[in-house]
Enzyme design. Structure first.
Site, mmCIF file in Angstrom:
data_model
loop_
_atom_site.group_PDB
_atom_site.id
_atom_site.type_symbol
_atom_site.label_atom_id
_atom_site.label_comp_id
_atom_site.label_asym_id
_atom_site.label_seq_id
_atom_site.Cartn_x
_atom_site.Cartn_y
_atom_site.Cartn_z
ATOM 1 N N TYR A 77 0.830 -1.207 0.000
ATOM 2 C CA TYR A 77 0.000 0.000 0.000
ATOM 3 C C TYR A 77 0.868 1.262 0.000
ATOM 4 C CZ TYR A 77 -3.813 -3.203 0.657
ATOM 5 O OH TYR A 77 -4.721 -4.216 0.460
ATOM 6 N N GLY B 197 -5.912 -13.490 12.728
ATOM 7 C CA GLY B 197 -6.669 -13.101 11.545
ATOM 8 C C GLY B 197 -7.418 -14.263 10.931
#
Ligand SMILES: Cc1cc2nc3c(=O)[nH]c(=O)nc-3n(C[C@H](O)[C@H](O)[C@H](O)COP(=O)(O)OP(=O)(O)OC[C@H]3O[C@@H](n4cnc5c(N)ncnc54)[C@H](O)[C@@H]3O)c2cc1C
Ligand SMILES: Cc1cc2nc3c(=O)[nH]c(=O)nc-3n(C[C@H](O)[C@H](O)[C@H](O)COP(=O)(O)O)c2cc1C
Ligand code: SF4
Length: 651
Positions: free
Chosen positions: A183, A328
């Site tokens: 990102y 996660g």
């Protein structure tokens, strides 16, 4: 009470800045790709988060949310927060998380060169015109981005701050700056992605300027005490990596000085990039040494991640190596993980098998989140288990994942279930699937399903082949046929020679010669080839199609192919088998030439056909028949589990 007994540290309350948390388990941000095309919250996303908050997690960091859409979007159905109109939807997520006593943080992101013009319609932007080097590993094209001007950078800093302000107005308890992965903020931090000559490039402080300006601007907008987290990489991995572990530690220090309240630590491409000798999926907790090193450099809480189990999380916290534990994929697979861990029911946690289909389905297939072992992930309402109106007598044929899942769901709904498995053990094809290298995560799932049989009071009859007579005699209200596959035997001359053997036999321990040809380059053929290559056999895969292991998630497929290449396995595609002989096989190559492949043994991995031998007669004999798994169409674990769940719900 039981919390303190089983995992005292994991379930100890803690805080991040002024935000009080009921325990130290964090659901890290995980994109779901389930928003509307313009970035609004949907009912599916809301239910997905509700389920996880309900499961007992202390903090939910809501997925990557775009501060500048469409140019910053990395998936087509990503959440957005670049306008006030997104606030009402986002506030519903914060609300459902709060309803279950968890805290909610929103992750703010811009994809930079990780955005795709095929999705956004715009050329991606980045610190420098350097395409993503590992794009193809994760299903991104790696297209050439446009360099941001200084004016545009300042504008993006403002947009991050506006995003934070909107997050606060939506009721989130804090925000997180996405400064890792592929990102934009991480691209500024990376010396290979950022080759700028101005004040945003060059030395580390310059490369960190964008992040530090964002932290400043967010602080100015939301105030000094509003919790602000940063997710940073412990290092950058893979080709073109540009953040060393030492630089990552300095970035952590800079973020702390600038006013971050906590840091979530990740590493992009951990376990995905092929390295030689290529690894399996990284070992649980593989990032912990980096977190531990970082812990010595900063005082703010650190959130560790990377396939951490409750046991490892507890140990990590006890040893003071991290302050909070992110779980996660474990929470995608089982949203009730915290609750089950707290009450000592660890064996009832549905384990993640590390197959990465949850990611692949989004980044490669462009669909929403899914889970191989939990069909309800992203479809919480559709797959909700509700009690049946009337308890029925159910017979399940087949003890593979489809049959076991159907049996569990039917039993949970109050039906009386009997399951027949003709083999001596439960598991179906999974019993062979666990054998090849790098399948270490799979046995836990077989154990989970098997133990659920007893826990749910299912009457399991092993070593009995169900026949229509046997089933009818039990007078069931419904039958689930989950009988898997009948192996395909290709019509090749010489197929019944003594040197021809099936992949199933090989994986069950049958001996083969030194040179082996594997017919069929699907998942089973490739994994069997790897299994044999590890035994130092000289292996050739012969595949009719133009690619091998095409059904695998892209990242795992790349790893598998790299490992096969490393072990010098020959892969021949576009090939037609003419004849099997004592000394090997005769093939016609892609170019139309005849060729002989020398082999002492020939292994058949040509797939299978749905085993529906009982279907027609059953339909005439019992009131309702439901099909599930490979006997509908040979596919994989995810489909078997989803079919099993549907069948269990349909009764
Ligand atoms: C080596 C190998 C590796 C694999 N790796 C993966 C992977 O990594 N990821 C993935 O997604 N998929 C993988 N698969 C595929 C996956 O295992 C199957 O898709 C899955 O097991 C299908 O589940 P199922 O329950 O439909 O059928 P099965 O697992 O085939 O189970 C069917 C069961 O029914 C039993 N049975 C049949 N007839 C009767 C009868 N009349 N009475 C009683 N019992 C009967 C059989 O004995 C069998 O146990 C792999 C398969 C193999 C062989
Ligand atoms: C389906 C999926 C989506 C993810 N999306 C994001 C994301 O939006 N933002 C982010 O920072 N990390 C994302 N990640 C990485 C996770 O936050 C986490 O760091 C990683 O999965 C390691 O933890 P685990 O091994 O417990 O799953 C994602 C991971 C998965 C599996
Ligand atoms: S899809 Fe696979 S990797 Fe992802 S959470 Fe489910 S089991 Fe784990």
């Amino acid at each position: 009470m039981s919390n303190t007994l089983h995992f005292p540290k994991l379930f100890e309350p803690t805080r991040i800045g002024q935000m009080e948390l009921k325990n130290r388990i964090v659901m890290p941000p995980m994109g779901t790709n389930m928003a509307t095309p313009d970035g609004h919250v949907t009912e599916r996303i809301r239910s997905y988060y509700e389920q996880r908050a309900k499961g007992g997690v202390g903090l939910v960091i809501v997925e990557t949310t775009c501060i500048d859409a469409p140019v910053g979007k990395t998936t087509a159905y990503q959440l957005a927060i670049d306008n006030d109109r997104f606030i009402p939807g986002l506030s519903q997520i914060a609300e459902v998380i709060h309803q279950h006593g968890a805290k909610a943080v929103l992750q703010l992101q811009h994809g930079g060169r990780g955005a795709k013009s095929s999705i956004t319609g715009i050329q991606p932007v980045a610190p420098s015109p350097v395409p993503m080097p590992y794009g193809t590993q994760v299903g991104y094209e790696g297209e050439m981005p446009r360099e941001l001007t200084v004016g545009e950078i300042k504008d993006l800093v403002r947009k991050f701050a506006q995003g934070a302000q909107r997050g606060r107005r939506a009721g989130f308890d804090g925000v997180e700056i996405h400064s890792t992965g592929y990102y934009l903020v991480a691209q500024f931090l990376s010396s290979t992605a950022n080759v700028r000559q101005d004040e945003y490039g060059g030395n580390l402080r310059n490369r960190a300027r964008f992040l530090l300006e964002i932290i400043d601007a967010v602080r100015e907008t939301v105030g000094e005490v509003y919790p602000l987290l940063c997710k940073i990489s412990a290092m950058e991995l893979g080709p073109g990596s540009g953040i060393t572990p030492e630089e990552a530690q300095q970035i952590a220090q800079m973020a702390e000085e600038a006013g971050a309240d906590a840091l979530e630590i990740a590493a992009m491409l951990w376990g995905i990039i092929p390295r030689l000798p290529p690894p399996t999926a990284e070992a649980p907790g593989g990032l912990l040494p980096f977190v531990e090193a970082m812990k010595k450099m900063v005082k703010i809480p650190l959130i560790a991640a990377g396939r951490i189990t409750p046991e490892l999380g507890e140990k990590t916290l006890q040893e003071g190596k991290a302050d909070l534990i992110a779980i996660g994929k474990g929470l995608i697979a089982d949203p009730e993980l915290p609750m089950k861990a707290a009450s000592g029911r660890v064996d009832e946690i549905r384990p993640c098998i590390g197959c990465l289909r949850c990611i692949d389905n989004q980044t490669v297939k462009g669909k929403g989140i899914m889970c191989s072992v939990n069909a309800a992930a992203g479809k919480e309402r559709e797959f909700e288990i509700k009690p049946a109106g009337r308890s029925k007598k159910v017979v399940v044929v087949g003890g593979g994942p489809a049959g076991m899942e159907a049996a569990i769901v039917a039993a949970l709904r109050g039906h009386q279930v009997t399951l027949y498995e003709k083999q001596a053990r439960l598991g179906g094809q999974l019993l062979e699937a666990v054998v090849p290298p790098h399948k270490d995560n799979l046995p836990g799932f077989v154990d989970y399903l098997t133990s659920q049989m007893t826990k749910r009071g299912i009457d399991v009859r092993l070593g009995i082949e169900a026949t229509v007579e046997l089933i009818s005699a039990a007078r069931p209200d419904a039958v689930v046929l989950a009988a898997g596959v009948t192996p395909s035997v290709p019509p090749i001359s010489g197929i019944d020679r003594a040197n021809v053997i099936t992949a199933k036999q090989v994986l069950n321990g049958a001996k083969v010669g030194d040179a082996v040809a594997v017919i069929g380059g699907g998942l089973v053929g490739c994994e069997t080839a790897e299994y044999l290559a590890k035994q130092r056999k000289k292996v050739t895969i012969v595949e009719m199609l133009d690619e091998v292991a095409g059904v695998m998630p892209l990242a795992l497929r790349k790893l598998l192919l790299a490992r096969l290449a490393y072990m010098k396995v020959t892969v021949l595609t576009g090939v037609k088998c003419q004849e099997l002989t004592e000394g090997g096989l005769l093939i016609i190559t892609k170019e139309g030439q005849e060729k002989t492949i020398a082999a002492d043994s020939i292994v058949l991995a040509a797939g299978g056909r749905p085993n529906t031998a009982l279907l027609e007669e059953l339909r005439r004999t019992v009131p309702a028949v439901h099909l599930a798994g490979d006997c509908v169409d040979p596919r994989g674990i995810a489909e078997a589990v989803a079919d099993g769940r549907s069948a269990g719900l349909a009764i």
